[in-house]
Motif scaffolding. Structure first.
Motif, mmCIF file in Angstrom:
data_model
loop_
_atom_site.group_PDB
_atom_site.id
_atom_site.type_symbol
_atom_site.label_atom_id
_atom_site.label_comp_id
_atom_site.label_asym_id
_atom_site.label_seq_id
_atom_site.Cartn_x
_atom_site.Cartn_y
_atom_site.Cartn_z
ATOM 1 N N LEU A 139 -5.110 -2.950 4.389
ATOM 2 C CA LEU A 139 -4.591 -3.488 3.141
ATOM 3 C C LEU A 139 -5.605 -3.376 2.008
ATOM 4 C CD1 LEU A 139 -2.549 -5.244 1.530
ATOM 5 C CD2 LEU A 139 -3.600 -7.244 2.562
ATOM 6 N N GLN A 140 -6.877 -3.556 2.288
ATOM 7 C CA GLN A 140 -7.894 -3.635 1.253
ATOM 8 C C GLN A 140 -8.315 -2.289 0.686
ATOM 9 O OE1 GLN A 140 -10.795 -5.768 3.611
ATOM 10 N NE2 GLN A 140 -10.412 -7.646 2.494
ATOM 11 N N VAL A 141 -8.164 -1.201 1.407
ATOM 12 C CA VAL A 141 -8.748 0.101 1.068
ATOM 13 C C VAL A 141 -10.273 -0.025 1.146
ATOM 14 C CG1 VAL A 141 -8.978 1.984 -0.576
ATOM 15 C CG2 VAL A 141 -6.823 0.769 -0.376
ATOM 16 N N TYR A 142 -10.883 -0.693 0.186
ATOM 17 C CA TYR A 142 -12.285 -1.091 0.262
ATOM 18 C C TYR A 142 -12.339 -2.565 -0.126
ATOM 19 C CZ TYR A 142 -13.764 3.817 0.421
ATOM 20 O OH TYR A 142 -13.943 5.135 0.773
ATOM 21 N N PRO A 183 -5.594 -9.365 13.675
ATOM 22 C CA PRO A 183 -5.303 -9.343 12.235
ATOM 23 C C PRO A 183 -6.242 -8.450 11.440
ATOM 24 C CG PRO A 183 -5.352 -11.593 13.084
ATOM 25 C CD PRO A 183 -5.883 -10.722 14.166
ATOM 26 N N ASP A 184 -7.461 -8.200 11.957
ATOM 27 C CA ASP A 184 -8.427 -7.392 11.204
ATOM 28 C C ASP A 184 -7.915 -5.979 10.951
ATOM 29 O OD1 ASP A 184 -10.113 -9.516 11.146
ATOM 30 O OD2 ASP A 184 -11.421 -8.815 12.753
ATOM 31 N N VAL A 185 -7.067 -5.468 11.822
ATOM 32 C CA VAL A 185 -6.569 -4.097 11.676
ATOM 33 C C VAL A 185 -5.724 -3.949 10.413
ATOM 34 C CG1 VAL A 185 -5.170 -2.279 12.695
ATOM 35 C CG2 VAL A 185 -6.696 -3.631 14.143
ATOM 36 N N ARG A 238 0.848 -1.196 0.000
ATOM 37 C CA ARG A 238 0.000 0.000 0.000
ATOM 38 C C ARG A 238 0.881 1.243 0.000
ATOM 39 N NH1 ARG A 238 -5.398 1.449 2.946
ATOM 40 N NH2 ARG A 238 -5.154 3.660 3.387
ATOM 41 N N ILE A 239 0.437 2.278 -0.735
ATOM 42 C CA ILE A 239 1.132 3.563 -0.772
ATOM 43 C C ILE A 239 0.127 4.663 -0.439
ATOM 44 C CG2 ILE A 239 2.367 5.228 -2.199
ATOM 45 C CD1 ILE A 239 3.372 2.909 -3.891
ATOM 46 N N ASP A 240 0.482 5.529 0.499
ATOM 47 C CA ASP A 240 -0.352 6.672 0.874
ATOM 48 C C ASP A 240 0.430 7.958 0.617
ATOM 49 O OD1 ASP A 240 -2.861 5.539 2.324
ATOM 50 O OD2 ASP A 240 -1.190 4.396 3.149
ATOM 51 N N LYS A 241 -0.245 8.924 0.008
ATOM 52 C CA LYS A 241 0.410 10.186 -0.318
ATOM 53 C C LYS A 241 -0.529 11.346 -0.031
ATOM 54 C CE LYS A 241 3.200 13.156 -2.511
ATOM 55 N NZ LYS A 241 4.466 13.636 -1.954
ATOM 56 N N ASN A 242 -0.049 12.336 0.700
ATOM 57 C CA ASN A 242 -0.800 13.555 0.986
ATOM 58 C C ASN A 242 0.126 14.722 0.692
ATOM 59 O OD1 ASN A 242 -2.362 15.653 1.900
ATOM 60 N ND2 ASN A 242 -2.571 14.895 4.000
ATOM 61 N N ASN A 243 -0.135 15.392 -0.453
ATOM 62 C CA ASN A 243 0.740 16.507 -0.836
ATOM 63 C C ASN A 243 0.747 17.575 0.248
ATOM 64 O OD1 ASN A 243 1.306 15.240 -3.228
ATOM 65 N ND2 ASN A 243 -0.103 16.456 -4.455
ATOM 66 N N PRO A 244 1.891 18.176 0.509
ATOM 67 C CA PRO A 244 3.189 18.018 -0.156
ATOM 68 C C PRO A 244 4.122 17.039 0.573
ATOM 69 C CG PRO A 244 3.257 19.932 1.244
ATOM 70 C CD PRO A 244 1.889 19.321 1.441
ATOM 71 N N TYR A 245 3.573 16.184 1.433
ATOM 72 C CA TYR A 245 4.410 15.298 2.228
ATOM 73 C C TYR A 245 4.853 14.080 1.419
ATOM 74 C CZ TYR A 245 2.207 18.168 5.797
ATOM 75 O OH TYR A 245 1.739 19.236 6.527
ATOM 76 N N PRO A 246 5.986 13.467 1.816
ATOM 77 C CA PRO A 246 6.461 12.281 1.100
ATOM 78 C C PRO A 246 5.461 11.124 1.224
ATOM 79 C CG PRO A 246 8.182 13.209 2.508
ATOM 80 C CD PRO A 246 6.912 13.891 2.890
ATOM 81 N N ALA A 247 5.492 10.222 0.258
ATOM 82 C CA ALA A 247 4.605 9.062 0.273
ATOM 83 C C ALA A 247 5.063 8.059 1.330
ATOM 84 C CB ALA A 247 4.577 8.403 -1.100
ATOM 85 N N THR A 248 4.101 7.356 1.893
ATOM 86 C CA THR A 248 4.373 6.286 2.855
ATOM 87 C C THR A 248 4.090 4.945 2.191
ATOM 88 O OG1 THR A 248 3.757 7.688 4.730
ATOM 89 C CG2 THR A 248 3.756 5.319 5.100
ATOM 90 N N LYS A 249 5.055 4.031 2.259
ATOM 91 C CA LYS A 249 4.897 2.717 1.645
ATOM 92 C C LYS A 249 4.823 1.651 2.739
ATOM 93 C CE LYS A 249 7.627 4.234 -2.332
ATOM 94 N NZ LYS A 249 8.832 3.976 -3.167
ATOM 95 N N SER A 250 3.823 0.784 2.628
ATOM 96 C CA SER A 250 3.621 -0.246 3.640
ATOM 97 C C SER A 250 3.496 -1.618 2.990
ATOM 98 C CB SER A 250 2.362 0.032 4.465
ATOM 99 O OG SER A 250 2.397 1.316 5.041
ATOM 100 N N GLU A 251 3.945 -2.644 3.698
ATOM 101 C CA GLU A 251 3.767 -4.031 3.285
ATOM 102 C C GLU A 251 3.003 -4.765 4.381
ATOM 103 O OE1 GLU A 251 7.285 -5.947 1.124
ATOM 104 O OE2 GLU A 251 8.231 -4.331 2.252
ATOM 105 N N PHE A 252 2.155 -5.713 3.961
ATOM 106 C CA PHE A 252 1.306 -6.431 4.904
ATOM 107 C C PHE A 252 1.409 -7.930 4.684
ATOM 108 C CE2 PHE A 252 -0.416 -2.270 4.207
ATOM 109 C CZ PHE A 252 -0.946 -1.856 5.418
ATOM 110 N N TYR A 253 1.325 -8.658 5.778
ATOM 111 C CA TYR A 253 1.271 -10.125 5.723
ATOM 112 C C TYR A 253 0.361 -10.538 6.870
ATOM 113 C CZ TYR A 253 3.025 -14.872 4.948
ATOM 114 O OH TYR A 253 3.133 -16.214 4.645
ATOM 115 N N VAL A 254 -0.837 -11.016 6.546
ATOM 116 C CA VAL A 254 -1.870 -11.248 7.557
ATOM 117 C C VAL A 254 -2.212 -12.730 7.634
ATOM 118 C CG1 VAL A 254 -4.194 -10.626 8.310
ATOM 119 C CG2 VAL A 254 -2.793 -8.961 7.074
ATOM 120 N N THR A 255 -2.206 -13.273 8.832
ATOM 121 C CA THR A 255 -2.599 -14.655 9.087
ATOM 122 C C THR A 255 -3.828 -14.624 10.004
ATOM 123 O OG1 THR A 255 -1.404 -15.026 11.158
ATOM 124 C CG2 THR A 255 -0.123 -15.180 9.113
#
Length: 253
Positions: A128-131, A121-123, A85-102
């Motif tokens: 991860l899904q956005v929607y 794990p629901d959090v 997942r990538i989140d971006k809110n101008n003018p701030y740098p983008a945040t990149k996340s990785e997920f692994y859910v069991t």
């Protein structure tokens, strides 16, 4: 000569019978719901972008843009998944996340930092899904009611263009957004005509707030594939080890 004439008459009838016949809208949507309810796995890519244009008291216009992209492989019955997942809110740098859910625990890593384990794990799965797919199935039901549905080639096309007060209320409730007096929509949703799975969609809304001199444009796009064919989750890796990052990668990303 009679055989030739007979063949000439039969050919159009054969071609006519070979053409697909469009099903009623309610039946198409029920097939979508039924097939999606039994999914073992699927892959989705969803991009969400919001652009806010605002004019201040001095007549100066400012533009703020936020966007999120999520690339996920999900296993609904097992309540597991993995992705990026990538989140971006101008003018701030983008945040990149990785997920692994069991089913027992969810792991998240942001900007290549150390993995963090979540007891619930629901959090991370919700992040991860956005929607989730269910949201877009509900969206399809709404557009079938207020828009049009037609069979085009090997797919069903759901579409709506314009504004409608009742539709506006339902969409604001679905996406948990604040309603406005007037919002214009451009929405198209594609379903596979054979499997009835949702394949991709395009959603755009433009809300004007005259009293605040603000216009908010929301764009939501997505693609769904690998239905019941997604790569299975690997055994839970040791996230304390330095060489375990490959366990979250997938060829579909």
């Amino acid at each position: 000569m009679k055989k030739i004439i007979l063949s000439a008459l039969l050919l159009p009838l054969f071609l006519l019978s070979a053409c697909a016949t469009a099903l009623p809208g309610e039946e198409v949507l029920q097939n979508l719901i039924n097939r999606s309810a039994d999914l073992e796995s699927y892959h989705q890519f969803v991009a969400f972008r919001t652009t806010t244009t605002k004019e201040d008291l001095n007549g100066v216009t400012t533009v703020n843009e936020q966007y999120t992209t999520a690339d996920a492989t999900l296993f609904p019955e097992e309540k597991t998944g993995y992705g990026k997942r990538i989140d971006k809110n101008n003018p701030y740098p983008a945040t990149k996340s990785e997920f692994y859910v069991t089913p027992e625990v969810g792991y998240v890593r942001t900007d290549d930092a150390d993995w963090t384990a979540y007891a619930t794990p629901d959090v991370p799965l919700a992040s991860l899904q956005v929607y989730p797919l269910e949201t877009f199935i509900e969206l399809s039901q709404i557009i079938e009611e207020y828009g049009t549905l037609e069979l085009k080639g090997d797919e069903y096309l759901l579409s709506f263009s314009g504004s409608d007060d009742a539709l506006n209320k339902e969409l604001n409730y679905l996406f948990q957004t604040l309603p406005t007096e007037k919002t214009d929509y451009e929405i198209t949703i594609h379903l596979d005509a054979e499997s009835f799975y949702l394949t991709d969609f395009r959603y755009r809304s433009t809300a004007i707030h005259p009293d605040q001199k603000t216009t908010v444009t929301t764009e939501l796009t997505g693609e769904f594939d690998l239905y019941d064919q997604a790569q299975k989750l690997k055994p839970v890796p040791d996230f304390d080890a330095a060489d375990t990052t490959a366990a979250t990668t997938d060829s579909s990303f």
